[in-house]
Design an enzyme around this catalytic site. Structure first.
Site, PDB file in Angstrom:
ATOM      1  N   SER A   1      -4.095  -2.441  -0.052  1.00  0.00           N
ATOM      2  CA  SER A   1      -3.048  -3.355   0.401  1.00  0.00           C
ATOM      3  C   SER A   1      -3.649  -4.682   0.848  1.00  0.00           C
ATOM      4  CB  SER A   1      -2.285  -2.702   1.560  1.00  0.00           C
ATOM      5  OG  SER A   1      -1.322  -3.590   2.064  1.00  0.00           O
TER       6      SER A   1
ATOM      7  N   CYS B   1       6.090   6.806  22.745  1.00  0.00           N
ATOM      8  CA  CYS B   1       7.067   5.799  23.129  1.00  0.00           C
ATOM      9  C   CYS B   1       6.887   4.484  22.378  1.00  0.00           C
ATOM     10  CB  CYS B   1       7.013   5.553  24.627  1.00  0.00           C
ATOM     11  SG  CYS B   1       8.086   6.689  25.500  1.00  0.00           S
TER      12      CYS B   1
ATOM     13  N   THR C   1       9.415  -8.599 -11.910  1.00  0.00           N
ATOM     14  CA  THR C   1       8.725  -9.871 -12.105  1.00  0.00           C
ATOM     15  C   THR C   1       7.529  -9.930 -11.156  1.00  0.00           C
ATOM     16  OG1 THR C   1      10.786 -10.928 -12.727  1.00  0.00           O
ATOM     17  CG2 THR C   1       9.009 -12.381 -11.961  1.00  0.00           C
TER      18      THR C   1
ATOM     19  N   HIS D   1      -2.740  -7.199   2.881  1.00  0.00           N
ATOM     20  CA  HIS D   1      -2.714  -7.785   4.227  1.00  0.00           C
ATOM     21  C   HIS D   1      -3.676  -7.109   5.201  1.00  0.00           C
ATOM     22  CE1 HIS D   1      -0.035  -4.912   6.526  1.00  0.00           C
ATOM     23  NE2 HIS D   1       0.073  -4.451   5.299  1.00  0.00           N
TER      24      HIS D   1
ATOM     25  N   GLN E   1      -6.986   1.252   4.501  1.00  0.00           N
ATOM     26  CA  GLN E   1      -7.772   0.784   5.647  1.00  0.00           C
ATOM     27  C   GLN E   1      -9.234   0.535   5.274  1.00  0.00           C
ATOM     28  OE1 GLN E   1      -6.766  -0.076   8.651  1.00  0.00           O
ATOM     29  NE2 GLN E   1      -4.635   0.560   8.406  1.00  0.00           N
TER      30      GLN E   1
ATOM     31  N   GLY F   1       0.820  -1.200   0.000  1.00  0.00           N
ATOM     32  CA  GLY F   1       0.000   0.000   0.000  1.00  0.00           C
ATOM     33  C   GLY F   1       0.859   1.257   0.000  1.00  0.00           C
ATOM     34  N   SER F   2       1.959   1.213   0.738  1.00  0.00           N
ATOM     35  CA  SER F   2       2.856   2.377   0.780  1.00  0.00           C
ATOM     36  C   SER F   2       3.436   2.659  -0.606  1.00  0.00           C
ATOM     37  CB  SER F   2       4.003   2.143   1.771  1.00  0.00           C
ATOM     38  OG  SER F   2       3.527   2.231   3.094  1.00  0.00           O
TER      39      SER F   2
END
Lengths: 153, 393
Positions: free
Chosen positions: B201, B327, B239, B203, B181, B73-74
């Site tokens: 995408s 974090c 490919t 996945h 999404q 997707g990126s």
């Protein structure tokens, strides 16, 4: 990402809480930055006989707080003043580079609590800098301490 | 560690469905021919790739020749922005996007800025919604592209894509949407929505990782993204990843077949979770639009605690979620999405994203409604910030 020791101290943090008759209390950090450590010390005859903490922060912040309290207990004030962020991180079998700032905070929390104790007892040199209060905008930066950001992008 | 596992991070990735995996398997070792080869072994692969292309096209209301397979997707997002920028730079150098896009869009925009393009980042409201009128007002003579995500990956808010598409069409500006999404979670018809380019995408809807697609409306010019062979009509050399493409095709076919039933189930899980947490835990807020959000998305900020700590605590109870806290990302600033909807840093640090999928059950909701309040309470008891407010709750 975290060592087993970090996870152990995060999962079972030692010395969480407050000491009601603490004679050295220090708080560092800033909620805006995502972490605050408050350290309570009970010092008798120049020996740290008890240490407790409260922390708002990530896993590393909790683990370094826990380890810092373990490291200071039983030490003299002078010995405790020499505890570095590196020593805290090493005692936890290391921290990810991006989390080294949490060990800085632990060192600063110890320093702030000891400063408070020395101030209460008239032991502070009037020319001595209070040091980092953890309130500055750069509270996450190194403050000249040892950090290793080599692995960071 | 708890024996029970409750996976609630489907926005990060999903498992590969057994039917999808079974469809892919023969193409690893049995039908392994290069789809560009002329002999029958290669032709078999080529045919399977084209079947998958048809399935992807059908799922979004496109034509097969408008579907280009990518590595992710990126990659599709990068190609859409950089490819259009390069192809239309003689027409203009202005691109409009939103303040809450995925890093694949944000980073591509930063790159294009460094190449002399001008980017307008349209703000969002406190629900994370882009205003179509603000998009309209941002359009200039030299605007070549509008790129607004279909649904936000963190807070789940679904954007008014049809309205923005209509504005883009009226103004003669190309419109791309990052629907990574949304595909598999929301009904999509690119023609009805007036979308010129769309990224997806595999996945995210029970297909394999490492495969995505870019829909490019017929007639839209775009620069090639990878130069090399003639694959993907010369636009994206490499490919073909035949098993992954086949997996993508099967996964999107299954996802669109069962979409209504899937949505109904996820909305029930989502609503019970949101209502339950709001009732059980004080000092929290739901992030994203209350109803106009992805069916399986829950994003809540818990005051006085930090998100990564909560994630680690939940992990110990077998609950896998995500956080927009600084974090957890290795950055020092919390999520740009949470800041863009107006959350102060200290609250944004305490966010938790739970995204449901097809294996989740009402029992999972019961379990998380039992565990999360306990963990939040435990962390708050450890927090120096909680001292001042705990008696007021």
């Amino acid at each position: 990402m975290y060592s087993e020791k970090v996870m152990d101290h995060f999962s079972n943090p030692r010395n969480v809480g407050e000491i009601e008759d603490a004679n050295g209390v220090g708080q560092v950090g800033n909620p805006k930055c995502g972490d605050i450590m408050k350290m309570y010390l009970k010092i008798e005859d120049n020996i740290i006989v008890d240490a407790k903490f409260k922390t708002f922060g990530c896993g590393a912040a909790v683990a370094t707080s826990s380890m810092a309290t373990e490291l200071v207990k039983g030490k003299t004030v002078e010995e405790a003043m020499k505890i570095t962020n590196k020593a805290v991180a090493e005692a936890l079998d290391g921290l990810p580079p991006a989390k080294m700032h949490c060990s800085n905070l632990a060192e600063e929390a110890i320093a702030a609590a000891l400063y408070d104790y020395r101030k209460r007892n008239g032991l502070v040199d009037p020319n001595e800098d209070e040091g980092c209060t953890g309130e500055c905008s750069a509270c996450h930066h190194s403050h000249g301490r040892e950090e290793d950001f080599d692995d960071e992008e | 560690m708890e024996d029970r596992i409750v996976y609630l991070d489907h926005a990060a990735t999903t498992y590969v469905k057994p039917e999808v995996f079974e469809t892919m398997k023969p193409y690893f070792s049995e039908h392994f021919g290069n789809a560009s080869s002329i002999y029958s072994l290669g032709r078999d692969s080529k045919k399977a790739v084209e079947d998958a292309r048809e399935k992807v096209a059908k799922a979004i209301g496109a034509e097969p020749r408008e579907i280009y397979f990518t590595g992710s997707g990126s990659e599709a997002d990068n190609w859409a922005l950089k490819g259009i920028a390069a192809a239309y730079k003689n027409k203009g150098n202005h691109i409009i996007t939103s303040a809450i896009e995925h890093p694949a869009i944000m980073s591509s925009c930063k790159y294009l800025e460094s190449e002399g393009f001008e980017i307008t980042y349209v703000p969002v409201d406190s629900d994370g919604l882009v205003s179509p009128e603000q998009v309209r007002n941002a359009i200039k003579e030299n605007t070549i592209l509008i790129s607004i995500m279909f649904a936000n990956n963190e807070i789940g808010t679904i954007q008014p894509i049809k309205e923005i598409g209509a504005i883009a069409k009226e103004k003669g500006v190309l419109f791309h949407t990052d629907a990574v999404q949304a595909v598999g979670n929301v009904k999509i018809d690119v023609k009805d929505l007036n979308v010129d380019l769309l990224s997806l995408s595999g996945h995210k809807f029970y297909g394999p990782k490492g495969i995505g697609a870019l829909y490019i409306r017929k007639g839209v010019k775009i620069s090639s993204f990878i130069h090399g062979g003639h694959q993907e009509r010369g636009k994206r050399a490499s490919t073909e990843n035949v098993p992954a493409i086949i997996g993508l095709g099967k996964a999107i076919e299954l996802a669109t077949e069962n979409l209504d039933e899937y949505n109904k189930k996820l909305i029930e899980l989502r609503e019970r979770t949101i209502e339950g947490l709001l009732a059980k835990v004080p000092y929290i807020r739901l992030n994203g639009h209350r109803h106009n959000r992805l069916p399986g998305n829950v994003n809540i900020s818990f005051e006085f605690i930090e998100g990564e700590s909560l994630l680690l605590m939940l992990d110990m109870k077998g609950i896998y979620g995500s956080s927009g806290s600084a974090c957890s990302s290795g950055s020092l600033d919390p999520s740009h999405v949470l800041l863009a909807i107006g959350l102060p840093h200290e609250i944004a640090h305490g966010s938790l994203r739970l995204t449901f999928g097809d294996e989740n059950t009402q029992e999972d909701v019961d379990y998380i409604l039992e565990v999360i309040p306990q963990m939040v309470s435990k962390l708050r008891d450890m927090s120096p910030l909680w001292e001042a407010v705990k008696d007021k709750k």
